[in-house]
Design a protein around this motif. Structure first.
Motif, PDB file in Angstrom:
ATOM      1  N   GLU A 256     -78.805  27.622 -26.278  1.00 12.86           N
ATOM      2  CA  GLU A 256     -78.606  26.933 -24.992  1.00 12.86           C
ATOM      3  C   GLU A 256     -79.926  26.637 -24.292  1.00 12.86           C
ATOM      4  O   GLU A 256     -80.030  25.668 -23.540  1.00 12.86           O
ATOM      5  CB  GLU A 256     -77.710  27.773 -24.079  1.00 12.86           C
ATOM      6  CG  GLU A 256     -76.251  27.823 -24.492  1.00 12.86           C
ATOM      7  CD  GLU A 256     -75.415  28.627 -23.526  1.00 12.86           C
ATOM      8  OE1 GLU A 256     -75.213  28.177 -22.383  1.00 12.86           O
ATOM      9  OE2 GLU A 256     -74.955  29.715 -23.916  1.00 12.86           O
ATOM     10  N   PHE A 257     -80.924  27.452 -24.546  1.00 11.20           N
ATOM     11  CA  PHE A 257     -82.190  27.287 -23.839  1.00 11.20           C
ATOM     12  C   PHE A 257     -83.088  26.216 -24.451  1.00 11.20           C
ATOM     13  O   PHE A 257     -84.146  25.917 -23.908  1.00 11.20           O
ATOM     14  CB  PHE A 257     -82.936  28.627 -23.774  1.00 11.20           C
ATOM     15  CG  PHE A 257     -82.362  29.580 -22.765  1.00 11.20           C
ATOM     16  CD1 PHE A 257     -82.718  29.509 -21.434  1.00 11.20           C
ATOM     17  CD2 PHE A 257     -81.434  30.522 -23.155  1.00 11.20           C
ATOM     18  CE1 PHE A 257     -82.181  30.370 -20.508  1.00 11.20           C
ATOM     19  CE2 PHE A 257     -80.885  31.393 -22.239  1.00 11.20           C
ATOM     20  CZ  PHE A 257     -81.259  31.321 -20.915  1.00 11.20           C
ATOM     21  N   ASN A 258     -82.656  25.653 -25.582  1.00 11.08           N
ATOM     22  CA  ASN A 258     -83.421  24.538 -26.154  1.00 11.08           C
ATOM     23  C   ASN A 258     -83.462  23.345 -25.204  1.00 11.08           C
ATOM     24  O   ASN A 258     -84.363  22.509 -25.288  1.00 11.08           O
ATOM     25  CB  ASN A 258     -82.830  24.126 -27.497  1.00 11.08           C
ATOM     26  CG  ASN A 258     -83.255  25.063 -28.622  1.00 11.08           C
ATOM     27  OD1 ASN A 258     -84.423  25.410 -28.731  1.00 11.08           O
ATOM     28  ND2 ASN A 258     -82.307  25.477 -29.444  1.00 11.08           N
ATOM     29  N   ASN A 259     -82.451  23.250 -24.340  1.00  9.25           N
ATOM     30  CA  ASN A 259     -82.390  22.149 -23.370  1.00  9.25           C
ATOM     31  C   ASN A 259     -82.878  22.567 -21.994  1.00  9.25           C
ATOM     32  O   ASN A 259     -82.679  21.827 -21.026  1.00  9.25           O
ATOM     33  CB  ASN A 259     -80.948  21.626 -23.271  1.00  9.25           C
ATOM     34  CG  ASN A 259     -80.492  20.965 -24.551  1.00  9.25           C
ATOM     35  OD1 ASN A 259     -81.252  20.257 -25.200  1.00  9.25           O
ATOM     36  ND2 ASN A 259     -79.238  21.198 -24.931  1.00  9.25           N
ATOM     37  N   SER A 260     -83.479  23.732 -21.907  1.00 10.65           N
ATOM     38  CA  SER A 260     -83.979  24.172 -20.607  1.00 10.65           C
ATOM     39  C   SER A 260     -85.141  23.298 -20.158  1.00 10.65           C
ATOM     40  O   SER A 260     -85.831  22.676 -20.972  1.00 10.65           O
ATOM     41  CB  SER A 260     -84.417  25.642 -20.665  1.00 10.65           C
ATOM     42  OG  SER A 260     -85.605  25.777 -21.418  1.00 10.65           O
ATOM     43  N   ARG A 261     -85.370  23.280 -18.881  1.00 10.84           N
ATOM     44  CA  ARG A 261     -86.408  22.426 -18.317  1.00 10.84           C
ATOM     45  C   ARG A 261     -87.788  22.778 -18.868  1.00 10.84           C
ATOM     46  O   ARG A 261     -88.586  21.902 -19.218  1.00 10.84           O
ATOM     47  CB  ARG A 261     -86.384  22.539 -16.787  1.00 10.84           C
ATOM     48  CG  ARG A 261     -87.113  21.412 -16.069  1.00 10.84           C
ATOM     49  CD  ARG A 261     -87.051  21.599 -14.574  1.00 10.84           C
ATOM     50  NE  ARG A 261     -85.685  21.562 -14.084  1.00 10.84           N
ATOM     51  CZ  ARG A 261     -85.128  22.514 -13.340  1.00 10.84           C
ATOM     52  NH1 ARG A 261     -85.821  23.588 -13.034  1.00 10.84           N
ATOM     53  NH2 ARG A 261     -83.889  22.394 -12.921  1.00 10.84           N
TER      54      ARG A 261
END
Length: 426
Positions: A256-261
């Motif tokens: 999920e954190f691959n798309n984090s800012r």
């Protein structure tokens, strides 16, 4: 989980308290930090526009003189064609002596088109493409800065709610201490209790009064700070926030954190390096330009221009350096992903543990209340000293204050968790 919050002095101010969303809106509308950030995006747009200057027509006028008379006039205009990488030159040459008498002139157009290096204008558009990437990256960086700024200010807002609660608890304790002191005075006058018990009650009252004054001092100083920050009236700085509201952190996975800012910002750094690599790959090629010419006197021409640096050390080293930088950045991205994920997982667990502590403190408050009631009964029956009753009452207040302080830490941890998920602001 419920608790009744009594804020006597704040209610007496007769003001409308502001909630978290109102606090953030006020912050965005008044603080220079957000105005400064808006300029950042505009500056990046201007930087992109500046890179297109190579696409402008460049005009020049050359004149020569011979024996104090005008010999020639040469006017030219050249333009870089960014879409192809070509150079277009238009020129007009006049004989100076005959210029004003309709004398001879010469008109020509030439165009040079790259076939290898800078093919399709890939090198000419480098600064433009990089500026375009940086605009997108800057947008995310501005959001990240704003979220961190809001996070820091929201922690202060939660601190305000906590200090309001602390003052309310101390006010309630002082109110009870005043009633107990008045009752002790009546009992002392009626010779029911001795002077030592009266003095202990007076001491308990003064101690409660000092605690309240300290709480008022801390609260007023913070309200003054927030009033200045928000350009707000001091009396209107009142937080409408339930310190004891429970938040359920969602289950998160590493992917999920691959798309984090933060990861997307790193992606843009990779895009910059990839574009730089393309630029160096093109520059490492030989220069092979197709040259076309058209003249007014049927002086038409077609030709090729070729050049290549032997060894090409500069190009090769830059290519290798950029490839290594890409590999380094890829590992940095993986490291950042693990750090963000680990930190968010720990923060989520901290929220759950703090919730358990809050539940335990509620039980502790109930036990302390029951103990105080029992101590008062024993004292009334002559089986306890008054100082034990006072200690029990102070212990009950300390537990309530500890409960409020834990609730403050809980709410501050919740907003930290939301910030890690890019959910504090949209």
């Amino acid at each position: 989980m419920k608790i009744f919050i009594i804020i006597i002095s704040l209610f007496s101010l007769n003001v409308l308290a502001m909630d978290k969303d109102e606090f953030i809106d006020r912050l965005k509308n008044t603080h220079p930090f957000f105005v400064k950030n808006s300029f950042s995006n505009q500056i990046k747009q201007k930087e992109k526009q500046i890179t297109t200057r190579a696409d402008d027509w460049n005009l020049s006028l050359d004149t020569t003189y011979n024996k104090n008379s005008l010999d020639t006039i040469n006017f030219s205009a050249n333009k870089k064609i960014l879409s192809t990488g070509g150079d277009l030159i238009v020129s007009h040459l006049w004989n100076g002596e005959e210029f004003f008498n309709g004398g001879t002139d010469k008109f020509s157009i030439s165009y040079s088109h790259p076939l290898l290096q800078n093919s399709g204008g890939i090198n000419d558009r480098f600064n433009f493409d990089i500026a375009d990437i940086k605009i997108k990256q800057n947008y995310l960086e501005v959001l990240e800065k704003e979220e961190n700024f809001i996070l820091s200010k929201l922690k202060i807002f939660i601190e305000l709610a906590y200090l309001q609660e602390r003052q309310a608890i101390n006010e309630k304790r002082l109110e009870l201490a005043k009633k107990e002191l008045d009752l002790a005075k009546e009992k002392f006058a009626a010779s029911v209790i001795n002077e030592v018990d009266l003095l202990l009650q007076k001491n308990a009252y003064e101690r409660s009064k000092q605690r309240l004054l300290q709480a008022q001092k801390d609260l007023n100083l913070l309200r003054q700070e927030i009033a200045i920050t928000l350009d707000y009236n001091f009396n209107d700085v009142v937080a409408d926030l339930n310190l004891y509201k429970i938040f359920t952190p969602k289950t998160i996975s590493l992917d999920e954190f691959n798309n984090s800012r933060l990861l997307k910002i790193i992606d843009f750094n990779q895009d910059i390096l990839k574009r730089t690599l393309i630029d160096f790959e093109s520059k490492s090629k030989a220069k092979l330009n197709l040259k076309l010419g058209l003249g007014s006197n049927n002086e038409n021409s077609v030709g090729l221009n070729f050049s290549y640096p032997l060894g090409n050390t500069y190009g090769k080293e830059n290519l290798e350096k950029t490839r290594l930088q890409l590999l380094e950045l890829e590992q940095h991205k993986k490291e950042s992903l693990l750090n963000i994920y680990t930190k968010s997982k720990n923060t989520g667990e901290k929220i759950k543990l703090l919730e358990q502590i809050l539940e335990s403190k509620i039980n502790q408050i109930n036990v302390s209340k029951a103990r105080t009631i029992k101590e008062k009964q024993l004292y009334a029956d002559g089986n306890r000293e008054i100082d034990l009753v006072i200690k029990s009452q102070d212990n009950e207040q300390d537990i309530k204050l500890s409960y409020a302080q834990t609730a403050k830490e809980y709410q501050q941890t919740v907003i930290e968790f939301k910030a890690m998920l890019d959910e504090l602001i949209q």
